[in-house]
Scaffold this motif. Structure first.
Motif, PDB file in Angstrom:
ATOM      1  N   TYR A   1      45.012  44.100  48.430  1.00 44.00           N
ATOM      2  CA  TYR A   1      46.320  44.762  48.355  1.00 44.00           C
ATOM      3  C   TYR A   1      46.694  45.391  49.696  1.00 44.00           C
ATOM      4  O   TYR A   1      47.806  45.205  50.195  1.00 44.00           O
ATOM      5  CB  TYR A   1      46.287  45.836  47.263  1.00 44.00           C
ATOM      6  CG  TYR A   1      47.536  46.683  47.214  1.00 44.00           C
ATOM      7  CD1 TYR A   1      48.720  46.167  46.710  1.00 44.00           C
ATOM      8  CD2 TYR A   1      47.528  47.988  47.677  1.00 44.00           C
ATOM      9  CE1 TYR A   1      49.868  46.939  46.668  1.00 44.00           C
ATOM     10  CE2 TYR A   1      48.670  48.768  47.646  1.00 44.00           C
ATOM     11  CZ  TYR A   1      49.841  48.241  47.140  1.00 44.00           C
ATOM     12  OH  TYR A   1      50.977  48.996  47.106  1.00 44.00           O
ATOM     13  N   VAL A   2      45.765  46.109  50.295  1.00 40.32           N
ATOM     14  CA  VAL A   2      46.039  46.736  51.592  1.00 40.32           C
ATOM     15  C   VAL A   2      46.258  45.664  52.650  1.00 40.32           C
ATOM     16  O   VAL A   2      47.155  45.772  53.496  1.00 40.32           O
ATOM     17  CB  VAL A   2      44.895  47.679  51.994  1.00 40.32           C
ATOM     18  CG1 VAL A   2      45.138  48.271  53.382  1.00 40.32           C
ATOM     19  CG2 VAL A   2      44.743  48.808  50.969  1.00 40.32           C
TER      20      VAL A   2
ATOM     21  N   PHE B   1      47.427  57.095  44.140  1.00 45.39           N
ATOM     22  CA  PHE B   1      47.666  55.663  44.323  1.00 45.39           C
ATOM     23  C   PHE B   1      48.986  55.227  43.699  1.00 45.39           C
ATOM     24  O   PHE B   1      49.719  54.416  44.291  1.00 45.39           O
ATOM     25  CB  PHE B   1      46.509  54.860  43.734  1.00 45.39           C
ATOM     26  CG  PHE B   1      46.633  53.373  43.980  1.00 45.39           C
ATOM     27  CD1 PHE B   1      46.776  52.882  45.261  1.00 45.39           C
ATOM     28  CD2 PHE B   1      46.613  52.473  42.922  1.00 45.39           C
ATOM     29  CE1 PHE B   1      46.900  51.516  45.503  1.00 45.39           C
ATOM     30  CE2 PHE B   1      46.734  51.104  43.152  1.00 45.39           C
ATOM     31  CZ  PHE B   1      46.879  50.627  44.440  1.00 45.39           C
TER      32      PHE B   1
ATOM     33  N   ARG C   1      36.938  46.362  41.815  1.00 47.33           N
ATOM     34  CA  ARG C   1      38.077  47.159  42.262  1.00 47.33           C
ATOM     35  C   ARG C   1      38.225  47.185  43.785  1.00 47.33           C
ATOM     36  O   ARG C   1      39.330  47.047  44.307  1.00 47.33           O
ATOM     37  CB  ARG C   1      37.926  48.597  41.734  1.00 47.33           C
ATOM     38  CG  ARG C   1      39.114  49.507  42.035  1.00 47.33           C
ATOM     39  CD  ARG C   1      40.316  49.102  41.231  1.00 47.33           C
ATOM     40  NE  ARG C   1      41.488  49.916  41.537  1.00 47.33           N
ATOM     41  CZ  ARG C   1      42.676  49.763  40.962  1.00 47.33           C
ATOM     42  NH1 ARG C   1      42.838  48.820  40.049  1.00 47.33           N
ATOM     43  NH2 ARG C   1      43.694  50.516  41.294  1.00 47.33           N
TER      44      ARG C   1
ATOM     45  N   GLU D   1      38.987  56.019  41.199  1.00 43.66           N
ATOM     46  CA  GLU D   1      39.262  55.905  39.767  1.00 43.66           C
ATOM     47  C   GLU D   1      39.514  57.278  39.126  1.00 43.66           C
ATOM     48  O   GLU D   1      40.296  57.397  38.181  1.00 43.66           O
ATOM     49  CB  GLU D   1      38.096  55.211  39.061  1.00 43.66           C
ATOM     50  CG  GLU D   1      37.900  53.759  39.445  1.00 43.66           C
ATOM     51  CD  GLU D   1      38.820  52.810  38.683  1.00 43.66           C
ATOM     52  OE1 GLU D   1      39.772  53.294  38.036  1.00 43.66           O
ATOM     53  OE2 GLU D   1      38.579  51.595  38.743  1.00 43.66           O
TER      54      GLU D   1
ATOM     55  N   ILE E   1      47.543  49.404  38.465  1.00 41.76           N
ATOM     56  CA  ILE E   1      47.495  50.650  39.226  1.00 41.76           C
ATOM     57  C   ILE E   1      47.147  51.853  38.349  1.00 41.76           C
ATOM     58  O   ILE E   1      47.054  52.974  38.842  1.00 41.76           O
ATOM     59  CB  ILE E   1      48.833  50.916  39.960  1.00 41.76           C
ATOM     60  CG1 ILE E   1      49.915  51.399  39.003  1.00 41.76           C
ATOM     61  CG2 ILE E   1      49.273  49.690  40.735  1.00 41.76           C
ATOM     62  CD1 ILE E   1      51.189  51.856  39.705  1.00 41.76           C
TER      63      ILE E   1
ATOM     64  N   CYS F   1      43.287  53.757  46.235  1.00 40.46           N
ATOM     65  CA  CYS F   1      43.189  52.629  45.305  1.00 40.46           C
ATOM     66  C   CYS F   1      41.835  52.564  44.630  1.00 40.46           C
ATOM     67  O   CYS F   1      41.735  52.159  43.466  1.00 40.46           O
ATOM     68  CB  CYS F   1      43.486  51.335  46.059  1.00 40.46           C
ATOM     69  SG  CYS F   1      43.478  49.850  45.029  1.00 40.46           S
ATOM     70  N   VAL F   2      40.777  52.951  45.321  1.00 43.81           N
ATOM     71  CA  VAL F   2      39.432  52.861  44.739  1.00 43.81           C
ATOM     72  C   VAL F   2      39.013  54.159  44.054  1.00 43.81           C
ATOM     73  O   VAL F   2      37.928  54.224  43.467  1.00 43.81           O
ATOM     74  CB  VAL F   2      38.378  52.484  45.808  1.00 43.81           C
ATOM     75  CG1 VAL F   2      38.647  51.101  46.353  1.00 43.81           C
ATOM     76  CG2 VAL F   2      38.324  53.512  46.932  1.00 43.81           C
TER      77      VAL F   2
ATOM     78  N   LYS G   1      39.812  44.038  45.086  1.00 44.82           N
ATOM     79  CA  LYS G   1      41.222  43.981  44.731  1.00 44.82           C
ATOM     80  C   LYS G   1      42.040  44.899  45.636  1.00 44.82           C
ATOM     81  O   LYS G   1      43.118  44.546  46.117  1.00 44.82           O
ATOM     82  CB  LYS G   1      41.383  44.374  43.267  1.00 44.82           C
ATOM     83  CG  LYS G   1      42.716  44.014  42.631  1.00 44.82           C
ATOM     84  CD  LYS G   1      42.694  44.430  41.164  1.00 44.82           C
ATOM     85  CE  LYS G   1      43.906  43.905  40.426  1.00 44.82           C
ATOM     86  NZ  LYS G   1      43.643  42.689  39.688  1.00 44.82           N
ATOM     87  N   CYS G   2      41.504  46.094  45.872  1.00 43.62           N
ATOM     88  CA  CYS G   2      42.203  47.058  46.717  1.00 43.62           C
ATOM     89  C   CYS G   2      42.278  46.582  48.165  1.00 43.62           C
ATOM     90  O   CYS G   2      43.293  46.776  48.844  1.00 43.62           O
ATOM     91  CB  CYS G   2      41.510  48.417  46.645  1.00 43.62           C
ATOM     92  SG  CYS G   2      41.627  49.224  45.031  1.00 43.62           S
TER      93      CYS G   2
ATOM     94  N   PHE H   1      43.778  52.537  50.879  1.00 40.63           N
ATOM     95  CA  PHE H   1      42.591  51.951  50.264  1.00 40.63           C
ATOM     96  C   PHE H   1      41.801  53.002  49.489  1.00 40.63           C
ATOM     97  O   PHE H   1      41.370  52.777  48.350  1.00 40.63           O
ATOM     98  CB  PHE H   1      41.708  51.298  51.328  1.00 40.63           C
ATOM     99  CG  PHE H   1      40.415  50.752  50.791  1.00 40.63           C
ATOM    100  CD1 PHE H   1      40.393  49.571  50.076  1.00 40.63           C
ATOM    101  CD2 PHE H   1      39.223  51.432  50.999  1.00 40.63           C
ATOM    102  CE1 PHE H   1      39.204  49.068  49.572  1.00 40.63           C
ATOM    103  CE2 PHE H   1      38.028  50.940  50.506  1.00 40.63           C
ATOM    104  CZ  PHE H   1      38.014  49.754  49.794  1.00 40.63           C
TER     105      PHE H   1
END
Length: 778
Positions: free
Chosen positions: A440-441, A533, A433, A188, A408, A185-186, A436-437, A182
């Motif tokens: 996904y996790v 990521f 974001r 940026e 991604i 993923c966040v 969304k992350c 996670f």
């Protein structure tokens, strides 16, 4: 399943888990909602808690209220707990009393809410499932990631996926890796630094490059279709064909191999027939994405057209969802030894499968069972592939991989995808974001997430009452079977045996409730993530493909939760296991609350329980016996009577039109879910009636709704859970590619067939919400 699962771009299973009722793929699970898979298309969830139940006379007032019943005197008939006040506010804010419930119950129960609901710019629908998913994601991602610009969100949870600054040695390694995933993923900044290079390096070294980026410098002498197909499958990317492991429908005690068609970039072949805004946006998506990455742009325009035209050609033979349902008898069972002669394709599937499973150290033998579907697609597309140039095939196959990876890499690339999503889905901005992350996790490491969630937030006592409700509704469904006039005694006996044999999975698997984390750690032993990521995603893709292949040689455990996790707002019936599942995510308000008036619980989670039980006896689930084997267990006379009754359902829903987009509902495609909706409502209402007979006058009424009887309140809460507002694009995709009817017809269809609804509201057959010739299967 009761609600479409919106799969993140990188849901990583080698063979996509199709969980609606009639898709012949793995795992075979029926559910209460929509399911169409968007490769590279994520359906955003709204942050705006516009559902009225989120605002109950002011959030601060609710926080100050205790959870005890408040009475003015000892004889009060009102329930004034915090929950009851919240439920009352929700219903009052939804009902439109200017509409006659006997004319249009959907408009009556949802009208005010629909007028006052706004779909968020990052979403394509707004309903109770969206709201509850958002609530779950708030729990998963933590307060620090929530967008406080939307004050109506009820911030119930804290930071499950936020990495702790303390060195807590008690946290399972699986959970730590979920948190690392996670965090990557966040981040940026880190995504900006390395993700494009990681992705392009993978494409160039593992996939053989992407010609559209290299112009005439790409060397087609290096192209190997079989090798590229294998490499993509190794990374959970089934392009053109699917191949993977699923339960053998003829023998539910073992696994089998499945092959069939993969999906299309635009999901349904109807999009390719004529030029439209969608096809233009799709080509623009490919072009802009390539332009943003290319070093040589000289051939991009030609390559884009070739990619689209190739996909348009194979779409000609691509089976629609409805064709998969009505042509299910064309699926064949073969073996590795006999497969080549059985399917007669120019592509060597046997060689492909042997090489694929060796990636997971599984050696196939001639007796291994293979299930092959969409045979004419496999044959025709194999011939098309033979006639295509290496450049077109390489471009198309790598594009389909890249299309699903757009999210991604840095925001400038995601903006390109969002421009396509706006046309195809109706979403005008990218989903936040962190949300969304979290999704996904949750989809990829859901049991690690669930370990934290159930320990911190789930009321485990709720499982006990849920199980009691399941037993009550199951017993009423058995009574419905006994009362049927179209089944003979032998078929009735077998149906009752099957209903009694249904295993219920409630909340979460037992091992998550244990301090011993051995099983959890074993399941995620190879999931070791770092700060990159893009690298983490590639690892996830590979690990989950490997896991799917390895299960071919593993013993089946019928207590396993396959294809879904506890932290999801949905429910499921799996015909191969003959089980029903109700994850912790759906056992929350307004579907279920252990201290709620029972008319609310039976009207919401009760109808969902009945829906899942009924799936065992619909047009698809009814093909499986009590042990989960696909065999004919009804006699011909009973089967003929069933087919006549389901035809009534098909014809009824065929006559509904979605006026929002002027498209008819497909009654054939949605028949299984419609049968389940009708049967589930009937069984749940009967169970509630029996409960009230035993517990007379125990259910108190809600403030502001005292003029409605408790039976009317049952139907009001049933209707409210299906109130939904959707974009035109979302509705179109739903009608084309989903086995569930749009929400309004789930309400109108089931209530118009139910004589008890007429009695409770005083409706006369022939009114808008009351059919004269009612359709009844169960």
């Amino acid at each position: 399943m009761i609600k479409t699962i919106n799969i993140p771009d990188d849901l990583t299973t080698s063979i996509m888990p199709i969980v609606h009722s009639d898709r012949r793929s793995s795992p075979r699970t029926q559910c209460i909602g929509l399911f169409w898979i968007f490769l590279g298309v994520v359906v955003g969830f709204s942050f705006i808690g516009s559902m009225a139940f989120a605002v109950v006379y002011g959030i601060e007032q609710n926080r100050r209220m205790n959870n005890q019943t408040i009475t003015v005197d000892g004889n009060s008939d009102l329930c004034l707990t915090r929950y009851c006040v919240k439920a009352a506010s929700s219903l009052i804010g939804s009902i439109d009393e200017t509409v006659d419930p006997c004319e249009n119950f959907y408009e009556f129960v949802c009208g005010t809410q629909l007028k006052n609901t706004k779909i968020s710019n990052d979403a394509n629908s707004q309903d109770i499932f969206v709201t509850l998913e958002t609530r779950l994601q708030d729990a998963i991602i933590g307060r620090e990631y929530v967008n406080h610009a939307f004050p109506l969100i009820v911030l119930l949870f804290a930071d499950l996926l936020t990495l702790s600054t303390s060195n807590n040695t008690n946290i399972p390694k699986a959970v730590l890796n979920a948190q690392r995933l996670f965090a990557s993923c966040v981040n940026e900044t880190a995504i900006m630094a390395d993700s494009v290079n990681v992705l392009l390096s993978f494409v160039n070294t593992e996939l053989g490059g992407w010609p559209i980026l290299q112009g005439p410098m790409w060397d087609d002498a290096t192209f190997n279709f079989s090798q590229l197909l294998l490499k993509l499958a190794e990374y959970s990317s089934d392009v053109i064909y699917i191949a993977g492991t699923e339960i053998d429908e003829m023998n539910s005690s073992v696994q089998a191999i499945r092959i069939g068609q993969s999906d299309l970039g635009l999901l349904d072949r109807s999009y390719y027939v004529n030029e439209s805004d969608v096809t233009k946006a799709y080509r623009q998506f490919i072009q802009n994405f390539a332009l943003a990455l290319a070093t040589d742009r000289s051939m991009i325009n030609n390559d884009v057209n070739d990619i689209f035209n190739f996909e348009k050609t194979i779409a000609t033979y691509h089976w629609t969802l409805n064709e998969q349902i009505v042509r299910h008898t064309e699926t064949i069972h073969s073996t590795i030894g006999n497969l080549s002669s059985a399917i007669n394709t120019t592509f060597d599937f046997v060689r492909h499968l042997r090489r694929l499973y060796l990636l997971a150290n599984v050696s196939l033998v001639d007796t291994d069972v293979v299930i092959a579907s969409e045979l004419d697609y496999l044959r025709n597309v194999s011939l098309i592939v033979d006639q295509q140039s290496p450049r077109v095939l390489q471009n198309y196959m790598v594009w389909r991989f890249m299309m699903s990876r757009a999210w991604i890499i840095p925001r400038r690339f995601r903006t390109i995808k969002q421009q396509f999503d706006q046309v195809f889905l109706g979403t005008t901005v990218e989903q936040v974001r962190a949300m969304k992350c979290a999704r996904y996790v949750n989809y990829n490491m859901g049991f690690a997430v669930s370990k934290l969630y159930i320990d911190k937030y789930f009321d485990k006592d709720a499982r006990i009452e849920s199980i009691v409700m399941i037993d009550n509704i199951r017993n009423q469904f058995i009574d419905i079977i006994n009362q049927s006039t179209w089944m003979n005694s032998i078929s009735k006996s077998r149906a009752i045996d099957k209903a009694r044999a249904i295993n219920a999975k409630v909340g979460y698997p037992a091992y998550l409730d244990d301090n011993n984390n051995t099983k959890l750690e074993k399941n995620y032993a190879e999931y070791n993530f770092n700060s990159s990521f893009a690298r983490n995603v590639l690892l996830m893709l590979k690990l989950n493909a490997k896991k799917n292949l390895q299960v071919l040689r593993q013993l089946l455990d019928r207590e396993e939760w396959i294809g879904y996790t506890p932290t999801i707002v949905n429910a499921f019936y799996n015909p191969s296991f003959n089980d029903i599942s109700f994850p912790a995510g759906i056992l929350q308000t307004p579907f279920f609350y252990k201290d709620a008036p029972k008319y609310l619980n039976y009207g919401a989670i009760g109808t969902i329980i009945g829906h899942e039980i009924t799936h065992g006896f619909d047009n698809f689930g009814g093909l499986y016996d009590k042990d989960g084997n696909k065999i004919l267990w009804w006699d011909n006379e009973t089967l003929s009577a069933f087919n006549q009754r389901k035809t009534c359902i098909i014809d009824q829903y065929n006559n509904y039109t979605v006026t929002q987009i002027d498209l008819p509902v497909n009654g054939e495609q949605t028949q299984g879910e419609n049968i389940a909706d009708n049967g589930g409502l009937k069984a749940a209402f009967a169970a509630y009636q029996k409960w009230t007979h035993i517990h007379r006058n125990l259910d108190k009424k809600l403030p502001g709704l005292t003029k409605y009887s408790v039976e009317q309140m049952f139907f009001l809460n049933y209707g409210q859970i299906w109130c939904s507002k959707m974009t035109d694009q979302y509705v179109r995709n739903l009608v084309l590619h989903d086995v569930h009817s749009p929400s309004q017809f789930r309400i109108l269809g089931s209530t118009s067939n139910f004589p008890e609804f007429d009695r409770v509201f005083g409706c006369q057959p022939g009114q808008g919400n009351s059919r004269v010739n009612k359709c009844t299967v169960w």
